[in-house]
Each structure stands twice: as C-alpha cells, then as structure tokens.
Design an enzyme around this catalytic site. Structure first.
Site, short mmCIF file in Angstrom:
data_model
loop_
_atom_site.label_atom_id
_atom_site.label_comp_id
_atom_site.label_asym_id
_atom_site.label_seq_id
_atom_site.Cartn_x
_atom_site.Cartn_y
_atom_site.Cartn_z
N LYS A 1 44.48 12.73 -18.20
CA LYS A 1 44.49 14.20 -18.07
C LYS A 1 44.98 14.58 -16.68
CE LYS A 1 44.47 15.26 -21.35
NZ LYS A 1 44.35 14.45 -22.49
N CYS B 1 62.43 20.62 -28.76
CA CYS B 1 63.11 21.75 -29.41
C CYS B 1 62.23 22.40 -30.47
CB CYS B 1 64.36 21.25 -30.11
SG CYS B 1 65.48 20.36 -29.03
N ASN C 1 66.79 20.18 -34.44
CA ASN C 1 65.84 19.36 -33.66
C ASN C 1 66.12 17.91 -33.96
OD1 ASN C 1 64.61 21.69 -32.88
ND2 ASN C 1 62.65 21.27 -33.89
N GLY C 2 66.01 17.05 -32.97
CA GLY C 2 66.15 15.62 -33.22
C GLY C 2 67.43 15.07 -32.62
N LYS D 1 54.82 18.27 -26.72
CA LYS D 1 53.56 18.27 -27.46
C LYS D 1 53.57 17.22 -28.58
CE LYS D 1 49.45 19.55 -28.48
NZ LYS D 1 48.43 18.90 -27.67
N HIS E 1 38.71 -7.63 -10.03
CA HIS E 1 39.84 -8.51 -10.34
C HIS E 1 41.17 -7.89 -9.93
CE1 HIS E 1 37.09 -11.17 -12.42
NE2 HIS E 1 36.54 -10.07 -12.89
N ARG F 1 56.01 24.22 -26.45
CA ARG F 1 56.60 22.89 -26.65
C ARG F 1 57.51 22.49 -25.49
NH1 ARG F 1 57.04 21.03 -32.06
NH2 ARG F 1 59.07 20.18 -31.58
N GLU G 1 40.93 8.35 -20.35
CA GLU G 1 41.31 9.70 -20.76
C GLU G 1 41.27 10.65 -19.56
OE1 GLU G 1 42.83 10.92 -23.07
OE2 GLU G 1 42.32 13.02 -23.18
N TRP H 1 65.48 21.69 -25.84
CA TRP H 1 65.02 20.80 -24.78
C TRP H 1 66.09 19.73 -24.69
CZ3 TRP H 1 62.64 15.73 -24.49
CH2 TRP H 1 61.87 15.53 -23.34
N GLU I 1 48.85 13.71 -16.10
CA GLU I 1 49.88 14.42 -16.88
C GLU I 1 50.03 15.89 -16.50
OE1 GLU I 1 49.26 14.57 -21.12
OE2 GLU I 1 47.12 14.80 -20.87
#
Ligand code: F6R
Length: 605
Positions: free
Chosen positions: A482, A2, A98-99, A600, A501, A27, A478, A74, A485
């Site tokens: 990338k 949000c 928000n939250g 984000k 292994h 966002r 990383e 959101w 996602e």
C-alpha cells in the site's frame, strides 16, 4: 488503462458518453476522445489531457446526436498525443479500442500495399482500416471478418456514417459489457461507467460480436447467434461516488465494515448449520479434493497468503499459494483432486485468468473469488463466490482485500466441516467471531487521526520495513505494498523471523520499522524481533492488541487495536496500514486514486 463507452438511445449521446467517461477516469489515462453521428455525418473530437479538456472542445461543436462512442486512452503504441487518441477513423468508420493488437505491423503493411494511409502510430488505426477493407454494406459483418485477422487481446466499439443507427462491439480477452436500458443501450469496458443509467448488464464473452440497433441487440460468436443472460447488478450508483470523501481510496477504507458485513451476509445458516457458498455439483467434487492451490496477483495474492493459514488449519489439506504470473509457467502437479482457487477483485487480471485456464485444462476443480459479477475469471471457473465490496474505484485495493479474506475464512470453515474436521459447534462459534469483524474494523478506523499525525512525522523517509509473523506476515506485505504503490516510498514487507537472514543489515536510526504484533501464538517471538530492531537504533512503529501496554516501552510509537479471535487479526491490523499509506500519499500531494504507472485491472500480461 484505457476505457470504452458507447450509447445509442434517445438522450443527448455526448452528455451520456462524457459522463460515463468521467466515471472511468479512475483507471488512469492520458488522452480522450468521442465519436458521434450528427446530422448523418461522423464527427470525431479527441485531445490529449483530461475529460474536462475534451468536454470544452466538444461543447464548441454543439453536436446534436443520440449515438456516440468514447474513449480514455492510456498510451501503449505511440505517445499520448491528439493524433494517437481514439477514436481512429477510416473512411466514415470510427473505432475505439482497449488492448493490444500483436500483429498490427504486418496488417499495416498489408493495408498500406492496398492503398490505405495512416496518420497515427497506434495499432487501433489499423483496426479501423481493416474494418473498412471488409465493409460490404454491413458493419456487423465487417467487424466480425476484420477481427478474424487480429491477434492479441482487445475490446472495440465501432460506429459508421453509412449505418447511423448502429453500434458494434467486439470482445476478445478484454472486458466489454452491454448495458440495457429502456429503449436505450450502453456499452462500457467497466460496469461503474454505467451505474447511473442501468443495472442490467450483459458481460460479453470472448469472441462475442455485439450489434446494437434502435430495435435491440444481437450477439454472434463464431458464426452462431448466441443468447447471453442479462444480469442485474446490485451495486448502487452512490457506491461509485466519493460521497464527501476526498478520495475513493479513503472512502473505500471506511466502507470496509459494510463491505465485509455484506459479503458474509446470508452465506451461513445457524439454524441449518450449513453454508450457502457453492453449487451442489461443485460440493460433490470438493469432497474428493486432497490439495489446494491458491493463485492471484498483488493484494489478492496477499489475501491468498492469509487464506492459506485458515485452509491448512480447518481443512487440514496441503495448500500452496503462488503469484499468477509465476504459477502459469510452472510445471506444477495438478490433477482432478486439486482445488485451484483464483482470487481477483476485477475478475479480469490476465495472468490470473491464464493460470485458471491452465489449471482447468489439467483437470483441477476451479473456484473463483471475484468482486465483479460476470467477469472473465468468475465465468471461467467451475464455481464462483462473490465478494460484495461494491465497485472498487481507487487503484490501491482496500475493501476488496478484507472481503476476499472474509470469503476465504468462511470457505475454510465450510471445507473443514465438509471434510469432517469441524463440528457444527466449531463452525458456528468461529462464524460468530467472523460476524464481529465489521465492528472491530470500525474500532480500528478510529485510529485515523493518530495515523495522520504519524504520516506527517515520517512522510519524508525514503525506506520502510514492515514486519510480521504467522497471519501478520501477509499483512506486513500488504502494508508495504500500500505504501509503495501510492506514496512511491520504498517499502519492504518481511517475515519478522527472517530479518536476521539479511534485512537486519538495513536497520539504522533512519529506518522506520512497522511491526504488526497482535497478541497471538508468535507474539513473544515478535517482541524479540522488536528488541533486535531497537538494538540497532531502528525506529519501531508497532501495532498491537489492547491490553499489551508493556510493548510500548520498547517502541517509538505503539498503536492499540481491538482484541480479536486469534485467527481474525488480519481484518483489523490491515486497516491502520491502509490509513497510514493513504495519509502519507495524500499529504505528499500525490494522486492517491490514480498512482503513476498503475492500472486498476491489469488485462495484459
Ligand atoms: C494493489 C492492487 C493490485 C491488485 C492486483 C490484482 O493495491 O490493487 O496489486 O491487487 O493487480 O488485481 P485483481 O484483484 O483485480 O486481480
């Protein structure tokens, strides 16, 4: 996630709020809304869908107003529908939020028993009713009293018909900043929303209740009026624009030479042989430190993994790296000789913040490495070193990563010299190498076209394996993060030596294996790992140093990157992996900047 915005001033508030909301689109959201006071009346328009849908509906109303709040939602409590979108209203009071309110069910029951009715499934509507229930002529007081009953982490902005020239904001563990203009005030959950209007920012602290009127603003915390510093943010509005790039992520990948250069600029003086990184008081305590823990989430965690090699090498201290959501629940030994480093682009990641608070409580000396000035993690730590990446808008982190590494490298040199393990010559020669990385990153970016061709060849693959050893192991992690996602392709990063292994069983002629293979102390070992992949018919895509052409005979695709001082290869090798992931996702037609299910800043646990 949000987003909140608010405006009180002389401009057309609808225009400002819609524009600021657009800047929060990155966002991710599923519905949006706006509340205004127009001709003394509270008006609310909200809709499922995009800001442009909201703008179309708002236009029909032709509101005349210079006070408004707005929101991008959101969905958490209740589906993404018009009714569940914010603002939520109770008898002339409108709230955006928000939250999460953890105790909203019991509050709802309490309010229903008092005669309030609810039309949405959200926790936010309960806040609106609770403020109304506490309203006795002052919105400011009503918000303070209502918030005393809320359990959870939240940020809210509130307007009401009874006080048409007032906005009230409240922050508890969810970001909210005040923007100060010339006889005008702005409110936002994220600084980029406000950049075209002001660079004077007051980040609110936990428990702050903010009153904005036409005459000014007041902040109260726990019953006391408090002064908060106005910070001047150096980010320019253009940093939050796409400036000709198709996506923010693409722009941010290409911005890395500038971002790294800005981050290391001025932090080391060759003339004085000294670093300008931390306060002197912090430095005093640092002298007594005998171990280090570095804690973060996601990409920032990968930066910590790279940083560990440098800290161990230069500061000769034991270093432990952990993921914040794990770390915070461990019975880890921490004392006042422990330096705990917390790395976070947003400075608001809930787990990292909780891990920081826990470490501080147990006596550790805490250092934050953050990109957002005045963010919670930056404020909470004993000291902070800022990365100067500029606003990172793309959900997939790129320039934050390279700038975090730049700070970690410089800090490792600094600590090494403070502990007496590096002399001035060692430090200045290594820092000189760090100063070359922006140019080397630029050279790595030249592979862009070739990586697009590679992406076109492999974008239909279902799985990828990324391998690396030593400093390249976190880079493999990383690279895999990338890809997964933003392209939704399964990708796993693995230490190349660990392949036998387990993961070697996955390799067949369908499996592309990306190998990060700079010529360094483990190069020969990695060549052996490539042989192992080829022996099982895997497809090898290798990234190696210019001049090591012999490796290409063993690989299906070989890309050459500029030679770096050994310790600094991560800066260069992460770049093609970012570009490859970008091109795969872009060519698959996916929403690169707002990948599904991701936010984000993860401000909830
Ligand atoms: C990945 C990504 C996330 C973040 C993570 C931590 O591309 O962006 O994994 O790195 O959510 O975020 P910060 O650094 O803001 O604490």
């Amino acid at each position: 996630m949000c987003g909140i915005v608010g405006y009180l001033g002389k401009r057309d508030a609808v225009e400002v709020v819609l524009d600021a909301l657009k800047r929060l689109e990155y966002r991710g959201y599923d519905s949006a809304g706006i509340g205004v006071i127009s001709n003394g009346k509270l008006k609310v328009v909200k809709t499922k869908g995009k800001i442009r849908d909201l703008a179309t509906v708002v236009k029909e109303h032709d509101f005349k107003s210079n006070i408004a709040i707005g929101h991008t939602r959101w969905a958490t409590h209740g589906k993404p529908t018009d009714v569940n979108a914010h603002p939520h209203v109770c008898e002339g009071i409108a709230v955006v939020h928000n939250g999460i309110i953890e105790n909203y069910m019991e509050l709802k029951e309490f309010l229903v028993n008092k005669g309030y009715s609810f039309e949405s499934q959200t926790d936010t509507e309960v806040i609106a009713a609770l403020i109304k229930d506490n309203y006795e002529g002052s919105l400011f007081e009503a918000v303070i009293n209502a918030c005393k009953n809320l359990v959870g982490s939240f940020a809210i902005a509130v307007i009401c018909e009874m006080e048409p020239d007032v906005i009230v904001g409240y922050r508890k563990e969810s970001p909210l900043v005040l923007g100060v203009g010339d006889s005008e005030y702005f409110l936002a959950s994220d600084i980029p929303a406000l950049l075209p209007y002001t660079n004077k920012i007051v980040p609110l602290e936990d428990g702050d209740c903010l009153l904005i009127t036409r005459e000014g603003f007041t902040i109260s915390n726990n019953g006391d009026l408090v002064n908060r510093d106005i910070m001047t943010i150096s980010w320019s509005p253009v940093l939050a624009e796409k400036t000709g790039y198709k996506h923010f992520m693409q722009k941010e990948i290409f911005e890395q030479p500038r971002a790294v250069a800005d981050t290391i600029h001025g932090i080391y003086s060759f003339d004085e042989n000294r670093f300008y990184l931390v306060e002197s008081e912090f430095e005093e305590r640092l002298k007594g430190v005998n171990r280090i823990v570095a804690v973060a989430c996601g990409t920032s965690y990968h930066a910590c993994l790279v940083g560990r090699y440098w800290l161990e090498r230069y500061a000769l201290l034991p270093v432990e790296v952990d993921i914040a959501s794990e770390f915070r629940y461990r019975d880890i030994f921490i004392d006042d000789k422990t330096l705990a480093i917390f790395v976070s682009q947003s400075g608001e990641t809930a787990d990292t913040l909780a891990a920081l608070k826990m470490s501080k409580k147990r006596g550790a000396l805490t250092l934050a490495i953050c990109n957002v000035m005045g963010s919670s993690i930056a404020r909470e730590a004993h000291d902070v070193i800022y990365t100067h990446a500029g606003p990172e808008i793309g959900v997939a982190s790129t320039k934050a990563f390279t700038t975090q590494m730049a700070v970690l490298y410089a800090f490792s040199l600094y600590l090494g010299s403070l502990k007496g393990h590096l002399n001035n010559k060692d430090v200045s020669s290594r820092f000189t190498e760090l100063m070359k990385t922006p140019r080397l990153i630029e050279e790595a970016l030249e592979l862009d076209k070739k990586l697009l061709e590679l992406a076109l060849k492999y974008l239909d693959k279902k799985d990828f394996l990324y391998l690396g050893r030593y400093l390249s192991y976190p880079i493999a992690l990383e690279g895999a993060l990338k890809l997964k996602e933003i392209s939704y392709i399964h990708a796993e990063g693995y230490p190349a030596g660990e392949m036998k292994h387990g993961p070697i069983a996955l390799i067949d002629k369908e499996m592309p294996v990306v190998v990060v293979a700079p010529v360094d102390r483990v190069y020969e070992k990695v060549k052996g790992n490539i042989e192992e992949v080829k022996a099982r018919d895997g497809i090898v895509i290798a990234f190696t140093s210019e001049g090591s052409e012999e490796i290409s005979k063993k690989c299906d695709h070989t890309f050459y990157l500029p030679k770096t001082y050994e310790d600094l290869s991560p800066f260069v090798y992460v770049v093609p992996l970012q570009l490859f992931a970008y091109h795969v996702a872009e060519r698959k037609g996916l929403d690169v900047d707002q990948p599904r299910n991701l936010a984000k800043a993860v401000t909830v646990e």
